[in-house]
Scaffold this active site. Structure first.
Site, PDB file in Angstrom:
ATOM      1  N   HIS A   1       0.810  -1.219   0.000  1.00 46.38           N
ATOM      2  CA  HIS A   1       0.000   0.000   0.000  1.00 46.38           C
ATOM      3  C   HIS A   1       0.848   1.276   0.000  1.00 46.38           C
ATOM      4  O   HIS A   1       0.329   2.364  -0.224  1.00 46.38           O
ATOM      5  CB  HIS A   1      -0.968   0.006   1.185  1.00 46.38           C
ATOM      6  CG  HIS A   1      -0.328   0.255   2.514  1.00 46.38           C
ATOM      7  ND1 HIS A   1       0.031  -0.757   3.376  1.00 46.38           N
ATOM      8  CD2 HIS A   1       0.016   1.405   3.150  1.00 46.38           C
ATOM      9  CE1 HIS A   1       0.559  -0.241   4.472  1.00 46.38           C
ATOM     10  NE2 HIS A   1       0.557   1.069   4.357  1.00 46.38           N
TER      11      HIS A   1
ATOM     12  N   ASP B   1      -0.147  -7.590   1.341  1.00 50.02           N
ATOM     13  CA  ASP B   1       0.362  -6.222   1.474  1.00 50.02           C
ATOM     14  C   ASP B   1       1.887  -6.194   1.438  1.00 50.02           C
ATOM     15  O   ASP B   1       2.536  -5.474   2.192  1.00 50.02           O
ATOM     16  CB  ASP B   1      -0.151  -5.554   2.757  1.00 50.02           C
ATOM     17  CG  ASP B   1      -0.001  -4.039   2.707  1.00 50.02           C
ATOM     18  OD1 ASP B   1       0.110  -3.492   1.602  1.00 50.02           O
ATOM     19  OD2 ASP B   1       0.050  -3.404   3.782  1.00 50.02           O
TER      20      ASP B   1
ATOM     21  N   SER C   1       4.946   2.146   7.783  1.00 54.83           N
ATOM     22  CA  SER C   1       4.552   1.003   6.944  1.00 54.83           C
ATOM     23  C   SER C   1       5.679   0.606   6.002  1.00 54.83           C
ATOM     24  O   SER C   1       6.272   1.456   5.327  1.00 54.83           O
ATOM     25  CB  SER C   1       3.313   1.349   6.125  1.00 54.83           C
ATOM     26  OG  SER C   1       2.194   1.500   6.950  1.00 54.83           O
TER      27      SER C   1
END
Length: 420
Positions: A150, A188, A266
């Protein structure tokens, strides 16, 4: 004067030994044992570490002599060792299990040079409309970077496209343009590549299979564009289910940690005390502190292998809902229906999807899978590991049904259509 010093040394040694004796008598619970390590200064500059077991689940107490001070400065709790006495260890090679004041800093130093800041610039007809920030880790000197999907990809269904121009900034300030090589929405996980004429640092992948709740870990990344940020915490849970977090679809498991993970973290690495990557930081629970989640590195390694073999992740589909059985569940099911199979373990099939490979193979709700592809199985995770990326290949499955009837079925997995 030397006599006084000798008496002082003996006094301190006796005091430490006396303290150790008090610790030894502290508890009779011998389910776990900790170690008390005492370094006794002697005439040689090479002091010795003497390790002895204690009969209680507590901290490993390390005493060192520095400037006449016996300091308590680290600890480590572990299961009962194979030998009651670990032995005498040279100070220069003291056991790696000991947690010292430099342990976290040393682990971070091994990985930090390979941690990068990833920023994407979305450009529409020459107008920059937005910018997103994330982190990543160089896992190969050729410029291969591991990150979260993402961070670098916009997904429509299961197909993704790069968010825009990807800029990768290293810890030393060097900047590169990155290219998305592979990305997988459901895990992801993504791979980004940069090209450099000079050597690049790399981080080592570890293993997440031996992690336990309470193990120390550190998270590295660039939260809110603050590059070179290191936070420390522990593993809170090693197998947090995606359903626990309210996610539907294909089941996944995450590492849960109380390391500070924020926007921009992230894609950064979760690292053990050996300086090895054991997870990829993915998200935190909104409006909560100390609830961060990472993709286990063992799962990531399998995804990378899929990328190398076929450029994408192939997921077999059986159309079976599966549930791990334990004694409590079995007792409850037996109470509801006395004809439930007599098993002590196995995998229950409570639901079969219509027109699925499982239905065509003859699976019925209430079946208990006890053998899969010739191997005894007890957990759904084992079935997933055996399946791997097998699609279109018949697999024999042994199930137990009501009345303890054994049935052998042959199921042919199909590739999952994740757009549905």
């Amino acid at each position: 004067m030397s006599g006084i010093l000798r008496r002082f040394g003996l006094f301190r040694t006796a005091a430490i030994a006396g303290f150790g004796s008090a610790v030894l008598c502290c508890s009779a619970d011998d389910r776990f044992r900790a170690s008390v390590a005492v370094r006794v200064p002697g005439p040689s500059p090479d002091s010795l570490w003497l390790t002895c077991p204690t009969l209680f689940d507590s901290q490993c107490l390390l005493f060192s002599h520095k400037s006449g001070i016996d300091a308590l400065y680290s600890y480590r709790v572990g299961p009962l060792p194979s030998s009651d006495v670990s032995g005498i260890v040279d100070d220069k090679s003291k056991p790696s299990d000991y947690f010292g004041r430099d342990t976290i800093a040393n682990a971070a130093a091994k990985v930090a040079p390979a941690v990068v800041n990833i920023s994407t610039h979305q450009d529409f007809y020459g107008i920059v409309s937005g910018k997103s920030i994330g982190s990543g880790t160089i896992i190969n000197k050729d410029g291969t970077i591991l990150t979260s999907a993402h961070v670098v990809v916009d997904f429509m269904g299961t197909r993704g496209s790069a968010k825009g121009k990807i800029e990768v900034t290293l810890q030393d300030g060097r900047k590169f343009e990155g290219k998305v090589v592979n990305a997988d929405l459901h895990s992801d996980i993504a791979i980004v590549k940069i090209n450099s004429e000079t050597p690049l640092p790399e981080a080592k992948l570890g293993s997440s299979s031996r992690l336990r709740p309470g193990d120390w870990v550190i998270a590295l990344g660039c939260p809110h564009s603050l590059q070179n940020t290191v936070t420390a915490g522990i593993v809170s849970c090693v197998d947090r289910k995606s359903s626990d977090l309210g996610f539907s679809g294909m089941p996944r498991e995450y590492l849960q940690t109380d390391c500070a993970i924020n926007m921009g973290s992230s894609g950064g690495p979760l690292v053990n005390m050996d300086g090895e990557i054991i997870g990829v930081n993915m998200m935190k629970l909104a409006a909560a502190d100390g609830l961060g989640f990472s993709v286990p590195i063992d799962s990531v390694s399998k995804i990378i292998e899929h990328f190398k073999r076929s450029g994408r992740v192939i997921r077999p589909w059986l159309g079976l809902k599966m549930l791990d059985l334990n004694e409590m569940i079995i007792a409850q099911l037996k109470k509801q229906d006395a004809s439930f199979p007599n098993v002590s373990k196995g995998i229950l099939v409570p639901m079969v999807t219509p027109r699925s490979p499982g239905e065509r193979a003859g699976f019925c709700p209430g079946d208990v899978v006890i053998e899969f592809d010739g191997k005894p199985v007890e957990r759904v995770k084992e079935v997933i590991e055996i399946l791997g990326d097998k699609v279109g290949v018949p697999i024999k499955v042994v199930v137990k049904r009501k009345g303890d009837k054994l049935v052998t079925l042959s199921v042919i997995p199909e590739e999952a259509n994740l757009d549905i």
